[in-house]
Design a protein around this motif. Structure first.
Motif, short mmCIF file in Angstrom:
data_model
loop_
_atom_site.label_atom_id
_atom_site.label_comp_id
_atom_site.label_asym_id
_atom_site.label_seq_id
_atom_site.Cartn_x
_atom_site.Cartn_y
_atom_site.Cartn_z
N LEU A 168 -1.02 1.71 0.26
CA LEU A 168 0.06 0.97 -0.47
C LEU A 168 1.25 1.86 -0.65
CD1 LEU A 168 -2.09 -1.27 -2.75
CD2 LEU A 168 -0.68 -1.93 -0.91
N HIS A 169 1.07 3.10 -0.78
CA HIS A 169 2.17 3.96 -1.45
C HIS A 169 2.76 5.00 -0.53
CE1 HIS A 169 0.27 2.41 -5.10
NE2 HIS A 169 1.55 2.35 -5.37
N PHE A 170 2.08 4.99 0.98
CA PHE A 170 2.85 6.06 1.74
C PHE A 170 2.75 5.29 3.09
CE2 PHE A 170 0.79 8.70 -1.47
CZ PHE A 170 1.77 9.81 -1.63
N PRO A 171 4.01 5.65 3.87
CA PRO A 171 4.00 5.61 5.27
C PRO A 171 3.17 6.06 6.00
CG PRO A 171 5.90 7.10 4.63
CD PRO A 171 5.20 6.66 3.33
N SER A 206 -17.36 12.82 4.23
CA SER A 206 -17.61 12.75 2.96
C SER A 206 -18.18 11.79 2.84
CB SER A 206 -16.37 13.21 2.04
OG SER A 206 -16.17 14.37 2.11
N PRO A 207 -19.44 11.28 2.23
CA PRO A 207 -20.06 10.07 1.82
C PRO A 207 -19.42 9.23 0.65
CG PRO A 207 -21.43 11.80 0.69
CD PRO A 207 -20.19 12.28 1.76
N TYR A 208 -18.38 9.77 -0.15
CA TYR A 208 -17.84 9.10 -1.18
C TYR A 208 -16.78 9.92 -1.62
CZ TYR A 208 -21.82 11.28 -2.76
OH TYR A 208 -22.98 12.56 -2.96
N GLY A 209 -16.00 9.37 -2.48
CA GLY A 209 -15.07 10.20 -3.30
C GLY A 209 -15.81 11.14 -4.53
N VAL A 226 -10.85 12.69 -1.73
CA VAL A 226 -11.69 11.95 -0.62
C VAL A 226 -11.48 12.54 0.71
CG1 VAL A 226 -11.33 9.56 -1.73
CG2 VAL A 226 -9.46 10.16 -0.30
N GLY A 227 -12.29 12.55 1.55
CA GLY A 227 -12.27 12.81 2.76
C GLY A 227 -12.12 11.75 3.79
N ASP A 228 -11.76 11.88 4.96
CA ASP A 228 -11.63 11.15 5.84
C ASP A 228 -12.64 10.79 6.81
OD1 ASP A 228 -10.81 12.88 7.49
OD2 ASP A 228 -8.83 11.89 8.26
N GLY A 229 -13.81 11.29 6.92
CA GLY A 229 -14.62 11.51 7.99
C GLY A 229 -16.22 11.55 7.48
N ALA A 268 -14.34 5.87 -2.22
CA ALA A 268 -13.22 6.40 -1.11
C ALA A 268 -12.22 5.45 -0.70
CB ALA A 268 -13.79 7.18 0.01
N SER A 269 -12.81 4.19 -0.67
CA SER A 269 -12.00 3.14 -0.17
C SER A 269 -10.87 2.81 -1.07
CB SER A 269 -12.64 1.84 0.38
OG SER A 269 -13.57 1.18 -0.87
N ASP A 270 -11.05 2.72 -2.35
CA ASP A 270 -10.07 2.34 -3.46
C ASP A 270 -9.00 3.53 -3.45
OD1 ASP A 270 -11.54 0.54 -4.43
OD2 ASP A 270 -12.36 1.46 -6.18
N VAL A 271 -9.53 4.68 -3.22
CA VAL A 271 -8.40 5.90 -3.00
C VAL A 271 -7.38 5.45 -1.63
CG1 VAL A 271 -7.70 8.20 -2.83
CG2 VAL A 271 -9.52 7.35 -4.42
N PHE A 272 -8.25 5.32 -0.59
CA PHE A 272 -7.31 4.82 0.84
C PHE A 272 -6.58 3.95 0.59
CE2 PHE A 272 -10.78 8.03 2.71
CZ PHE A 272 -9.75 8.81 2.92
#
Length: 140
Positions: free
Chosen positions: A33-36, A88-91, A83-86, A24-28
């Motif tokens: 990097l790509h969104f404000p 979900s244990p992984y993407g 991915v989930g931000d809370g 999940a950290s790779d996606v986040f």
């Protein structure tokens, strides 16, 4: 039992059990990097691309709408990352044939959900507060 309900009871059951896992950290990291961002959320007003937003208070309608938007964007042979931000244990990764059932199962987890095309051509974000944001990116 390790005590992680979401991993043991949700992600270990069909249709989520057989999905490929991702960091999940790779996606986040990519998202950051790509969104404000403002206050931990994507600042959609400052995003380039074709953005659509809906506020849907009915959970079933929100899930159905999100699933429809995701399924409409999946190209044959491509993969979707979630991915989930809370909780979900992984993407996870899934394909178009699994999209409707997997999306429904993932949206049962009370968190913000990020669904991305593997080539990052689109993103669908679903909040547990009832927001559905869809972005078709121009020039990923």
């Amino acid at each position: 039992m390790s005590g992680d309900y979401w991993e043991e009871e949700v992600f270990s059951m069909p249709p989520l059990a057989a999905l490929g896992k991702t960091s999940a950290s790779d996606v986040f990291d990519w998202l950051e990097l790509h969104f404000p961002f403002t206050g931990g959320k994507i600042d959609w007003r400052r995003v380039d691309g074709r953005h659509k937003h809906w506020r849907i208070d009915d959970e079933q309608l929100l899930a159905a709408s999100a699933s429809r938007e995701i399924c409409a964007r999946i190209r044959p042979g491509s993969t979707v990352e979630h991915v989930g931000d809370g909780l979900s244990p992984y993407g996870v990764r899934f394909t178009g044939g699994e999209a409707a059932s997997v999306t429904a199962a993932l949206l049962e987890v009370p968190e913000h959900h990020y669904f991305l095309a593997e080539d990052r051509a689109w993103i669908v974000v679903v909040s547990f507060e009832g927001d559905l944001d869809v972005l078709d990116r121009v020039g990923t």
